[in-house]
Design an enzyme around this catalytic site. Structure first.
Site, PDB file in Angstrom:
ATOM      1  N   SER A   4      33.224  37.218  38.970  1.00 19.74           N
ATOM      2  CA  SER A   4      31.890  36.628  39.122  1.00 19.74           C
ATOM      3  C   SER A   4      31.885  35.112  38.984  1.00 19.74           C
ATOM      4  O   SER A   4      30.913  34.467  39.381  1.00 19.74           O
ATOM      5  CB  SER A   4      30.914  37.238  38.102  1.00 19.74           C
ATOM      6  OG  SER A   4      31.399  37.075  36.780  1.00 19.74           O
ATOM      7  N   GLN A  37      25.596  42.750  33.078  1.00 19.43           N
ATOM      8  CA  GLN A  37      25.432  41.616  33.993  1.00 19.43           C
ATOM      9  C   GLN A  37      24.526  41.983  35.159  1.00 19.43           C
ATOM     10  O   GLN A  37      23.647  41.202  35.556  1.00 19.43           O
ATOM     11  CB  GLN A  37      26.804  41.161  34.504  1.00 19.43           C
ATOM     12  CG  GLN A  37      27.691  40.537  33.445  1.00 19.43           C
ATOM     13  CD  GLN A  37      29.148  40.428  33.881  1.00 19.43           C
ATOM     14  OE1 GLN A  37      29.520  40.866  34.972  1.00 19.43           O
ATOM     15  NE2 GLN A  37      29.979  39.865  33.024  1.00 19.43           N
ATOM     16  N   THR A  89      33.547  41.240  32.347  1.00 19.58           N
ATOM     17  CA  THR A  89      33.015  42.109  33.393  1.00 19.58           C
ATOM     18  C   THR A  89      33.615  43.503  33.248  1.00 19.58           C
ATOM     19  O   THR A  89      32.928  44.519  33.363  1.00 19.58           O
ATOM     20  CB  THR A  89      33.336  41.533  34.783  1.00 19.58           C
ATOM     21  OG1 THR A  89      32.749  40.236  34.893  1.00 19.58           O
ATOM     22  CG2 THR A  89      32.787  42.422  35.883  1.00 19.58           C
ATOM     23  N   GLY A 143      34.611  31.323  38.336  1.00 19.53           N
ATOM     24  CA  GLY A 143      35.923  30.724  38.147  1.00 19.53           C
ATOM     25  C   GLY A 143      35.774  29.393  37.448  1.00 19.53           C
ATOM     26  O   GLY A 143      34.685  28.800  37.424  1.00 19.53           O
ATOM     27  N   HIS A 159      47.745  38.207  36.225  1.00 20.47           N
ATOM     28  CA  HIS A 159      46.619  39.118  36.016  1.00 20.47           C
ATOM     29  C   HIS A 159      45.888  38.642  34.774  1.00 20.47           C
ATOM     30  O   HIS A 159      46.494  38.502  33.698  1.00 20.47           O
ATOM     31  CB  HIS A 159      47.099  40.561  35.830  1.00 20.47           C
ATOM     32  CG  HIS A 159      45.972  41.534  35.735  1.00 20.47           C
ATOM     33  ND1 HIS A 159      46.056  42.704  35.026  1.00 20.47           N
ATOM     34  CD2 HIS A 159      44.719  41.506  36.257  1.00 20.47           C
ATOM     35  CE1 HIS A 159      44.913  43.359  35.112  1.00 20.47           C
ATOM     36  NE2 HIS A 159      44.088  42.644  35.855  1.00 20.47           N
ATOM     37  N   ASP A 160      44.589  38.372  34.886  1.00 17.52           N
ATOM     38  CA  ASP A 160      43.868  37.746  33.776  1.00 17.52           C
ATOM     39  C   ASP A 160      43.947  38.564  32.492  1.00 17.52           C
ATOM     40  O   ASP A 160      43.967  37.997  31.392  1.00 17.52           O
ATOM     41  CB  ASP A 160      42.416  37.440  34.153  1.00 17.52           C
ATOM     42  CG  ASP A 160      41.660  38.634  34.718  1.00 17.52           C
ATOM     43  OD1 ASP A 160      42.176  39.763  34.691  1.00 17.52           O
ATOM     44  OD2 ASP A 160      40.526  38.424  35.217  1.00 17.52           O
ATOM     45  N   THR A 161      44.027  39.889  32.616  1.00 18.45           N
ATOM     46  CA  THR A 161      44.171  40.701  31.403  1.00 18.45           C
ATOM     47  C   THR A 161      45.518  40.455  30.734  1.00 18.45           C
ATOM     48  O   THR A 161      45.601  40.385  29.501  1.00 18.45           O
ATOM     49  CB  THR A 161      44.025  42.194  31.739  1.00 18.45           C
ATOM     50  OG1 THR A 161      42.772  42.417  32.379  1.00 18.45           O
ATOM     51  CG2 THR A 161      44.107  43.047  30.480  1.00 18.45           C
ATOM     52  N   ASN A 207      41.044  51.040  31.517  1.00 15.86           N
ATOM     53  CA  ASN A 207      39.913  50.270  32.035  1.00 15.86           C
ATOM     54  C   ASN A 207      38.593  50.917  31.638  1.00 15.86           C
ATOM     55  O   ASN A 207      38.444  52.144  31.744  1.00 15.86           O
ATOM     56  CB  ASN A 207      39.968  50.199  33.557  1.00 15.86           C
ATOM     57  CG  ASN A 207      40.873  49.104  34.066  1.00 15.86           C
ATOM     58  OD1 ASN A 207      41.966  48.927  33.548  1.00 15.86           O
ATOM     59  ND2 ASN A 207      40.417  48.365  35.059  1.00 15.86           N
TER      60      ASN A 207
END
Length: 486
Positions: free
Chosen positions: A14, A303, A258, A16, A235-237, A295
């Site tokens: 959503s 949101q 998110t 950056g 990977h952001d995680t 997940n």
């Protein structure tokens, strides 16, 4: 005293941002400055939900140039994004087809077809990756079936952060942590699984060599300045877990945004039948570790609620939700109807009607339903992880933007039955920075970096309260919630 200036580009589904991290090497002090923030949203193209990669690339370059315009000498750049989404390139490096988003509906029914044709157990034994309808495996199957005319044009397959690195440097790289989210990497070899590629009918030459994070990919040239671009845990995680200050071997993390991703940091994979039945994933990390996690749909529901009801004052809504009756309405946040419904409000209300519950009407009631349900799902996943590690979770470290929701943090502690430690908020950015410090030979392991994070960023503890609600009521609602996921 040596000061390193590091640009961390962190892209979520959503939004950056381009962050400037200043690292004092002798004192091991880190400070973060937001240089550029921008929206990221789905675009309808040819009847599908897609990403605007030209826009994202321009936004990244704008942020990097803002740093240079401040007369700051950059020592390195790193990019992390969400997982599973990819780009197809022709021999000239141009995009083939559309850049689909994981929430696009084209994969509906594809996962069941692939499981039937290839075998669910075989896929899980090979990859150790949880079954999600939008995994890259099923996205590629949908592409092959719907757009076979693209195939002769394709020379390379790359994940989104690798594509953005390519645009900055002209060098193709396949970073390990994000590659594992595809459900195409063999968990035993840490390489692309040939049987799955053969099943898809895709050539091995598209996929290149997988490389671990912490290395120089190439150079970004801006005028007279040349800046190294580093391969981070893209990977952001994966980046967020690197920055999670795990306190002991039995503590777990929850990357809250998110999506909510709850898991363990382990050297051994869990890809047996028990793990498969719990739909646990084994994504690649650094230092030879795996992210044993699951997940959870996460704050996406909240949101969307806020967007539909035009809520700008989030703290006030959270406060109002905390005053609503506990457990009046519950949903399974991981029900597929919540992935990308036309109306999140109507989807929640319809779920409650179908399960003969009170239907939440006002915004605070809807928010309370979401928070209660998320905390219940956190407990369910925590119990599954405790079974896998054969020991109760000692405490939970909540990192990311969602760690600012103190009501949900306390609710999580009370429902799960263990203490919660919240922070750091900017976990994915910090993990990105940590990988760049390793590439710059300032650090060597995630454990070293976690100590630095704990020293530099405040953490807040939320203690488990055994009597936060009537025990009989809670037990009844817990039994009801467990029926939702069966």
């Amino acid at each position: 005293m040596t000061i390193l200036n590091i640009a961390a580009v962190d892209l979520g589904a959503s939004s950056g941002r381009v962050m400037l991290a200043t690292y004092h090497t002798e004192q091991q002090q880190i400070s973060l400055t937001e240089m550029h923030r921008f929206k990221n949203q789905l675009h309808r193209r040819n009847g599908h939900d897609c990403w605007d990669l030209v826009y994202l690339e321009n936004a990244i370059v704008t942020g990097l140039q803002k740093i240079l315009q401040n007369h700051t000498a950059l020592h390195s750049i790193g990019i992390d994004t969400w997982g599973v989404d990819y780009v197809l390139l022709d021999k000239n490096g141009d995009i083939v087809g559309d850049s689909y988003a994981y929430r696009d509906a084209r994969t509906e029914g594809v996962m069941a077809k692939v499981q039937q044709e290839f075998g669910k157990e075989a896929i899980y034994r090979k990859t150790g990756i949880q079954f999600l309808t939008f995994n890259t495996l099923y996205q590629l199957k949908a592409m092959v079936d719907e757009n076979p005319q693209w195939l002769p044009q394709v020379a390379d397959f790359v994940m989104i952060p690798d594509y953005l690195n390519f645009r900055l440097t002209g060098v193709l790289n396949r970073e390990y942590t994000n590659a594992t989210t595809t459900q195409l990497v063999n968990v035993n070899t840490d390489n692309w699984d040939q049987d799955l590629l053969d099943y898809l009918g895709l050539p091995r030459s598209w996929f290149g060599q997988i490389r671990h994070a912490g290395r120089n990919v190439g150079q970004w040239q801006s005028g007279q300045q040349s800046v190294p671009v580093m391969s981070v845990a893209s990977h952001d995680t994966a980046s967020a877990v690197i920055a999670s200050p795990l306190s002991d071997e039995y503590s777990a993390y929850l990357c809250s945004g998110t999506w909510s991703l709850m898991g363990l940091d382990r050297k051994q994979v869990c890809n047996d039948e028990q793990a498969m039945n719990a739909n646990i994933t084994n994504e690649g990390g650094i230092d030879g570790h795996y992210r044993i996690l699951k997940n959870i749909m996460g704050l996406w529901l909240f949101q969307r609620l806020c967007a539909e009801r035009n809520i700008a004052d989030i703290p006030t809504l959270v406060q109002q939700a905390s005053q609503e009756t506990a457990f009046e309405s519950l949903i399974n946040p991981n029900d597929e109807r919540f992935l990308n419904p036309p109306s999140m409000v109507e989807a929640i209300q319809q779920y409650c009607r179908e399960h003969q519950q009170t239907v939440p009407e006002n915004t605070a009631q809807l928010a309370r339903c979401i928070f209660d349900s998320l905390a219940m799902l956190y407990r369910q996943v925590a119990e599954e992880l405790s079974t896998l590690q054969k020991h109760p979770i000692s405490r939970l470290h909540i990192v990311g933007g969602g760690s600012q929701n103190e009501f949900l943090n306390q609710l999580c502690a009370d429902i799960c039955g263990f203490d919660v430690i919240a922070g750091p908020i900017e976990a994915s950015v910090l993990g990105n920075v940590g990988c760049q410090l390793m590439a710059l030979d300032q650090l060597h392991t995630a454990a070293e970096f976690r100590q630095i994070v704990s020293k530099n960023f405040p953490l807040k503890r939320f203690k488990f309260r055994p009597h936060f609600v009537d025990k009989e009521l809670f037990n009844r609602k817990w039994q009801q919630f467990q029926q939702f996921s069966k």
